[in-house]
Design a protein around this motif. Structure first.
Motif, mmCIF file in Angstrom:
data_model
loop_
_atom_site.group_PDB
_atom_site.id
_atom_site.type_symbol
_atom_site.label_atom_id
_atom_site.label_comp_id
_atom_site.label_asym_id
_atom_site.label_seq_id
_atom_site.Cartn_x
_atom_site.Cartn_y
_atom_site.Cartn_z
ATOM 1 N N ALA A 1 -4.963 1.312 0.307
ATOM 2 C CA ALA A 1 -4.880 0.703 -1.028
ATOM 3 C C ALA A 1 -6.136 1.008 -1.839
ATOM 4 C CB ALA A 1 -4.684 -0.805 -0.898
ATOM 5 N N ALA B 1 0.831 -1.208 0.000
ATOM 6 C CA ALA B 1 0.000 0.000 0.000
ATOM 7 C C ALA B 1 0.864 1.256 0.000
ATOM 8 C CB ALA B 1 -0.931 -0.007 1.211
ATOM 9 N N PRO C 1 -1.236 -0.816 -4.784
ATOM 10 C CA PRO C 1 -2.479 -1.136 -4.054
ATOM 11 C C PRO C 1 -3.138 -2.429 -4.517
ATOM 12 C CG PRO C 1 -2.815 0.683 -5.581
ATOM 13 C CD PRO C 1 -1.355 0.435 -5.544
#
Length: 659
Positions: free
Chosen positions: A420, A387, A392
């Motif tokens: 994310a 993230a 993501p």
């Protein structure tokens, strides 16, 4: 023996607490009537062994007890007690309790020393049920006023919370020094630090010993009671308690937790016989006080005296992350591989976290895949790695694997997942996480709610973000900052400043992150006067020195308004060396307002120097040259990019799919 007031509200079995007849407290009758003792023993203590008798281990313990009984040459209370005590001290707690049962079944009445050994054995088993049962049996046998037994029971109860321990303590009319010390220790162990200090003050008329000093110092540390800690330090020197290594370790810890690392180091250096705990406390104290270099130096010195344990290694890895020097971390990683520490899950997870802090995504993934047992922390760290590193989609992929392994996410995992989802614009996934948060009753977690506010605001759904914000009963600094930032990124400058003013009305003191959100909101919305006002207020009213992020906000604010020359003068007068965010804001402003090409080239040159592999700066300058008809410069930049073998990052489109 002293009699006690009857205990109230302790959850003891009523059949064990109520008196059966006068024979329970008549030692003569018990000694002369083994049959009666046998019946009493079965009545009072059968429930204690109900759970134990159902396990194979305990059956072996009872067989062992019978063997021990057969070997006893002189079968009296002393020989029974000595054997039970030895078993309790050497890790044979179940065998000790089994032998105690055999002692009762053979008609031998225990004395208070026997009970001390049995209480110790039960303490090692950490059974709250057995704690209550043995207490009831102590009362039945008439030892409820024996102060040493009461002290042992208090320590036993403190392992399961403070309530019963406190009630037992309050029932004693005449308390001695050891009982007071035990109560102070119980309060500290259960996080009741104010009560620990209060009891320490009350006990002073009974005297002070090194145990009470060692017990109260953690309370001083966690409450930041530095003055009291210093007084205890002086008292220990005056009363010649200071030579005790445990006390010196507690002082080292107290000073470190109160932010006095120099004082902590002085006490540490003065310990004549440092043990492993001394080194562990000092290493953790250095790391906690943001002095990772000293922490690692301590770790290296410690190895010439003691081999580090799992906890010390984890603290050393955390120090490597703080120092932001990968070479130290890699060297420590090699040492861990050679010494066999890498087999520990907690060490592997800390290694993973360290490489994550250095944005070493590939190394983190290799370590993650090599973990034999992935615990919740490992899964959460790997999700966070992806993230934070701008991957993501891979973060969500790891979460899918985690879900397939039936590992339930915690608040930290969900925060990383929301980040994310925000990066991907994954609205459906984010709302699914929100639903999960509600279902598992995490909604009261302010940090998680702040992430949800940030998620909705980044999707432009400011109304949903505000609804979450308003539902929070206790809004912390992070929540206020998220809401202010959410308004700012959506062009709602007035609402952002209004929210900030509300925060100040609630007497929530802003930090540098909140001021970044405020100045960013002013920048996005063109609120020049307000931006200058809060920029100067940082230092003058709140004692916060502006960082590069704050300076970048002001440069962006001026550049967006077309005040390029003023922005350049502001940069030249900065007390800090400008970074890429400063020159990037100036270049972006030049592009928007079509300003002097000379300022653009100056900003671009600094950016090329600071971040030579970022092709976006070359593209921006090339476009500016093209807009001004300087095609020769456009060609020159293209050739420069080819010479440096730079490649423009490929664009991509994303669609949201179901999990």
């Amino acid at each position: 023996m002293r009699s006690l007031k009857p205990m109230k509200n302790l959850n003891f079995p009523s059949s064990l607490v109520k008196s059966s007849n006068t024979h329970f407290t008549n030692s003569t009758n018990l000694n002369h009537d083994p049959t009666l003792l046998y019946c009493i023993s079965l009545t009072c203590f059968s429930r204690v062994f109900f759970v134990l008798d159902s396990t194979t281990t305990t059956n072996r313990g009872l067989e062992f007890a019978d063997q021990m009984f057969d070997k006893l040459l002189k079968r009296n209370v002393i020989s029974w007690t000595a054997t039970i005590s030895r078993l309790a001290r050497t890790g044979g707690e179940k065998e000790a309790i089994g032998l105690f049962k055999s002692m009762l079944l053979h008609g031998e009445r225990p004395n208070y020393v026997t009970f001390l050994s049995v209480i110790r054995a039960i303490g090692m088993m950490r059974s709250n049920h057995l704690s209550q049962e043995v207490h009831a049996f102590v009362i039945k046998m008439g030892f409820e006023s024996e102060i040493s037994v009461v002290t042992a029971l208090l320590g036993l109860y403190s392992s399961h919370g403070i309530a019963n321990a406190l009630q037992l303590f309050n029932q004693i009319d005449k308390k001695d020094l050891i009982l007071w010390s035990a109560m102070v220790a119980a309060c500290s162990k259960n996080g009741q630090f104010s009560e620990a200090i209060e009891n320490f003050r009350k006990m002073q008329c009974f005297g002070i010993n090194n145990v009470s000093l060692v017990s109260v110092l953690p309370a001083c540390a966690y409450l930041g009671a530095l003055l009291l800690g210093k007084q205890i330090h002086g008292f220990s020197i005056k009363r010649e308690f200071f030579s005790d290594t445990n006390l010196q370790n507690s002082l080292v810890d107290m000073y470190a937790k109160c932010g006095k690392l120099d004082a902590s180091r002085i006490v540490f250096d003065g310990i004549p016989k440092k043990d492993l705990i001394s080194w562990k406390i000092m290493i953790f104290g250095c790391s906690e006080n943001r002095d990772p270099r000293q922490a690692l130096a301590m770790f290296l010195n410690m190895r010439s005296h003691f081999e580090p344990d799992e906890i010390t290694v984890r603290n050393a890895l955390a120090a490597c992350s703080q120092m932001k020097e990968l070479s130290f971390g890699s060297g420590l990683h090699c040492y861990l591989l050679k010494s066999g520490f890498s087999i520990y899950v907690s060490v592997g997870t800390e290694l993973l976290r360290m490489y994550a802090d250095f944005s070493e995504v590939e190394t983190s993934k290799v370590l993650f895949d090599e973990l034999c047992h992935k615990d919740l922390i490992a899964w959460s760290v790997m999700i966070s790695v992806y993230a934070r590193a701008g991957h993501p989609d891979q973060a969500l992929g790891i979460f899918k694997q985690m879900h397939l392994e039936n590992e339930k996410p915690n608040e930290i995992t969900l925060v990383s997942l929301l980040k994310a989802c925000s990066s991907l614009g994954a609205q459906v996934h984010g709302k699914t996480i929100h639903a999960y948060v509600i279902r598992v009753e995490y909604s009261s977690n302010a940090f998680l709610t702040s992430s949800l506010i940030d998620f909705y605001c980044k999707l432009g759904r400011i109304r949903e973000g505000r609804a979450l914000f308003d539902k929070l009963f206790n809004k912390d600094l992070i929540c206020w900052s998220s809401m202010i930032n959410g308004y700012g990124m959506n062009g709602c400058g007035s609402e952002a400043l209004e929210t900030f003013s509300k925060m100040l009305e609630y007497e929530v003191k802003p930090n540098d992150a909140v001021f970044t959100s405020v100045l960013s909101a002013c920048s996005h919305c063109g609120l020049v006067d307000e931006g200058w006002k809060w920029f100067y207020s940082m230092k003058e009213d709140y004692g916060i020195s502006p960082t590069l992020l704050h300076y970048a906000c002001i440069v962006d604010l001026l550049s967006r308004r077309g005040e390029i020359e003023e922005a350049l003068k502001f940069i030249q007068k900065m007390p800090l060396k400008p970074d890429a965010s400063i020159w990037g804001a100036l270049l972006a402003g030049c592009r928007t307002t079509g300003s002097d090409i000379g300022v653009m080239e100056l900003a671009a040159e600094h950016l090329f120097e600071l971040n030579p592999h970022n092709t976006s700066y070359y593209v921006i300058l090339s476009n500016l040259y093209a807009e001004n008809g300087r095609w020769g410069d456009v060609e020159r930049l293209r050739n420069l990019v080819k010479e440096k073998k730079l490649r423009k990052a490929a664009g991509c489109s994303m669609i949201e799919t179901k999990w």
